[in-house]
Design a protein around this motif. Sequence first.
Motif, PDB file in Angstrom:
ATOM      1  N   ASP A 101      11.496 -20.696  75.949  1.00 19.47           N
ATOM      2  CA  ASP A 101      10.325 -21.526  75.665  1.00 19.47           C
ATOM      3  C   ASP A 101       9.640 -21.018  74.397  1.00 19.47           C
ATOM      4  N   THR A 102       9.721 -21.782  73.310  1.00 20.72           N
ATOM      5  CA  THR A 102       9.151 -21.364  72.033  1.00 20.72           C
ATOM      6  C   THR A 102       7.625 -21.305  72.062  1.00 20.72           C
ATOM      7  N   ALA A 103       6.999 -21.920  73.065  1.00 18.11           N
ATOM      8  CA  ALA A 103       5.530 -21.935  73.151  1.00 18.11           C
ATOM      9  C   ALA A 103       4.965 -20.629  73.726  1.00 18.11           C
ATOM     10  N   LEU A 104       5.765 -19.895  74.469  1.00 20.26           N
ATOM     11  CA  LEU A 104       5.282 -18.658  75.101  1.00 20.26           C
ATOM     12  C   LEU A 104       5.316 -17.494  74.121  1.00 20.26           C
ATOM     13  N   THR A 105       4.322 -16.601  74.213  1.00 23.71           N
ATOM     14  CA  THR A 105       4.322 -15.418  73.336  1.00 23.71           C
ATOM     15  C   THR A 105       5.145 -14.276  73.931  1.00 23.71           C
ATOM     16  N   THR A 106       5.223 -14.187  75.250  1.00 23.43           N
ATOM     17  CA  THR A 106       6.089 -13.193  75.895  1.00 23.43           C
ATOM     18  C   THR A 106       6.788 -13.848  77.077  1.00 23.43           C
ATOM     19  N   GLN A 107       8.015 -13.422  77.292  1.00 27.75           N
ATOM     20  CA  GLN A 107       8.787 -13.949  78.411  1.00 27.75           C
ATOM     21  C   GLN A 107       9.971 -13.034  78.708  1.00 27.75           C
ATOM     22  N   THR A 108      10.403 -13.053  79.947  1.00 27.33           N
ATOM     23  CA  THR A 108      11.610 -12.346  80.352  1.00 27.33           C
ATOM     24  C   THR A 108      12.621 -13.409  80.739  1.00 27.33           C
ATOM     25  N   LYS A 109      13.764 -13.368  80.108  1.00 24.08           N
ATOM     26  CA  LYS A 109      14.775 -14.406  80.313  1.00 24.08           C
ATOM     27  C   LYS A 109      16.148 -13.785  80.544  1.00 24.08           C
ATOM     28  N   ILE A 110      17.035 -14.604  81.079  1.00 25.14           N
ATOM     29  CA  ILE A 110      18.436 -14.224  81.268  1.00 25.14           C
ATOM     30  C   ILE A 110      19.223 -14.691  80.042  1.00 25.14           C
ATOM     31  N   PHE A 126      22.515 -10.729  81.438  1.00 27.05           N
ATOM     32  CA  PHE A 126      21.533  -9.654  81.553  1.00 27.05           C
ATOM     33  C   PHE A 126      20.147 -10.178  81.214  1.00 27.05           C
ATOM     34  N   LYS A 127      19.129  -9.413  81.624  1.00 26.63           N
ATOM     35  CA  LYS A 127      17.735  -9.762  81.338  1.00 26.63           C
ATOM     36  C   LYS A 127      17.323  -9.200  79.990  1.00 26.63           C
ATOM     37  N   ALA A 128      16.405  -9.920  79.341  1.00 27.38           N
ATOM     38  CA  ALA A 128      15.837  -9.444  78.079  1.00 27.38           C
ATOM     39  C   ALA A 128      14.359  -9.801  78.038  1.00 27.38           C
ATOM     40  N   ASN A 129      13.583  -8.915  77.451  1.00 31.72           N
ATOM     41  CA  ASN A 129      12.167  -9.173  77.216  1.00 31.72           C
ATOM     42  C   ASN A 129      12.029  -9.711  75.805  1.00 31.72           C
ATOM     43  N   ILE A 130      11.356 -10.831  75.675  1.00 29.24           N
ATOM     44  CA  ILE A 130      11.241 -11.503  74.389  1.00 29.24           C
ATOM     45  C   ILE A 130       9.765 -11.701  74.078  1.00 29.24           C
ATOM     46  N   SER A 131       9.382 -11.344  72.867  1.00 29.28           N
ATOM     47  CA  SER A 131       7.994 -11.563  72.449  1.00 29.28           C
ATOM     48  C   SER A 131       7.966 -12.155  71.044  1.00 29.28           C
ATOM     49  N   LYS A 132       7.023 -13.073  70.859  1.00 30.35           N
ATOM     50  CA  LYS A 132       6.829 -13.700  69.557  1.00 30.35           C
ATOM     51  C   LYS A 132       5.894 -12.812  68.748  1.00 30.35           C
ATOM     52  N   THR A 133       6.213 -12.605  67.463  1.00 35.47           N
ATOM     53  CA  THR A 133       5.370 -11.803  66.572  1.00 35.47           C
ATOM     54  C   THR A 133       4.877 -12.680  65.429  1.00 35.47           C
ATOM     55  N   ASN A 134       4.097 -12.097  64.538  1.00 34.22           N
ATOM     56  CA  ASN A 134       3.607 -12.848  63.379  1.00 34.22           C
ATOM     57  C   ASN A 134       4.729 -13.292  62.452  1.00 34.22           C
ATOM     58  N   ILE A 135       5.824 -12.538  62.417  1.00 31.35           N
ATOM     59  CA  ILE A 135       6.909 -12.857  61.484  1.00 31.35           C
ATOM     60  C   ILE A 135       8.182 -13.345  62.165  1.00 31.35           C
ATOM     61  N   GLY A 136       8.268 -13.250  63.476  1.00 23.24           N
ATOM     62  CA  GLY A 136       9.496 -13.650  64.154  1.00 23.24           C
ATOM     63  C   GLY A 136       9.450 -13.376  65.639  1.00 23.24           C
ATOM     64  N   TYR A 137      10.476 -12.669  66.115  1.00 21.84           N
ATOM     65  CA  TYR A 137      10.611 -12.372  67.541  1.00 21.84           C
ATOM     66  C   TYR A 137      11.131 -10.952  67.732  1.00 21.84           C
ATOM     67  N   ASN A 138      10.774 -10.351  68.856  1.00 20.48           N
ATOM     68  CA  ASN A 138      11.381  -9.099  69.312  1.00 20.48           C
ATOM     69  C   ASN A 138      12.142  -9.411  70.592  1.00 20.48           C
ATOM     70  N   ILE A 139      13.361  -8.935  70.672  1.00 16.05           N
ATOM     71  CA  ILE A 139      14.158  -9.088  71.886  1.00 16.05           C
ATOM     72  C   ILE A 139      14.695  -7.710  72.240  1.00 16.05           C
ATOM     73  N   GLU A 140      14.420  -7.271  73.481  1.00 15.90           N
ATOM     74  CA  GLU A 140      14.906  -5.962  73.921  1.00 15.90           C
ATOM     75  C   GLU A 140      15.326  -6.034  75.384  1.00 15.90           C
ATOM     76  N   GLY A 141      16.240  -5.143  75.725  1.00 15.24           N
ATOM     77  CA  GLY A 141      16.721  -5.088  77.099  1.00 15.24           C
ATOM     78  C   GLY A 141      17.822  -4.066  77.234  1.00 15.24           C
ATOM     79  N   ASP A 142      18.459  -4.091  78.388  1.00 18.94           N
ATOM     80  CA  ASP A 142      19.603  -3.212  78.617  1.00 18.94           C
ATOM     81  C   ASP A 142      20.551  -3.849  79.611  1.00 18.94           C
ATOM     82  N   LEU A 143      21.747  -3.314  79.645  1.00 19.61           N
ATOM     83  CA  LEU A 143      22.792  -3.814  80.525  1.00 19.61           C
ATOM     84  C   LEU A 143      23.809  -2.712  80.739  1.00 19.61           C
ATOM     85  N   GLU A 144      24.705  -2.932  81.672  1.00 20.76           N
ATOM     86  CA  GLU A 144      25.780  -1.970  81.920  1.00 20.76           C
ATOM     87  C   GLU A 144      27.122  -2.658  81.762  1.00 20.76           C
TER      88      GLU A 144
END
Length: 179
Positions: A101-110, A126-144
């Motif tokens: 969802d491009t409207a959300l500033t933070t979200q956890t998605k598969i 896997f799950k990832a935490n996604i946050s919108k920033t002033n210049i783009g996006y941050n996506i972080e997470g982990d998996l095995e």
Amino acid sequence: MNRIIVLFLFFCIKSFSQNQEYIEREGDVTFFSYTSVENINAKNTKTLSIFNPQSGNIAVRILMRAFVFEKTLMHEHFNESYIESDLYPEATFEGLIDDFDTALTTQTKIIKGTFKLRGIEKPLEFKANISKTNIGYNIEGDLEVLIDDYDIKVPALLSPNISKKIKIAFNFKYDTYEK
């Protein structure tokens, strides 16, 4: 090698729609292997990724020789014996973020997609935490991942030193991609 990079970028650009895309040229990817004998930890800060928020498409390219280890011998064994970086110089992931969802500033998605390592493709989710920033996006997470899934052979003598499951963590800070 430069041809591979150009082809990868061309593929990524063509696979995305004409909407705004974001790029990460120095993404962080780490992996960790725990055993009672010895922990193995390596970091790669030369990971390339392209992300399209409108479609949810994401593509990642990881140069295998760019991983940095605590010990030189670990780096050597990783590239020569286990990953065979001369034959398989990179790993790739192509996937889709479910219900982004491009409207959300933070979200956890598969994120669902295909990870290719050592020429072997396997589906990953896997799950990832996604946050919108002033210049783009941050996506972080982990998996095995399981080393057996990618035909990584560990000599019996060294098997107590290498975990069968490898934890991979990633952190990408995307900025606007200018075509």
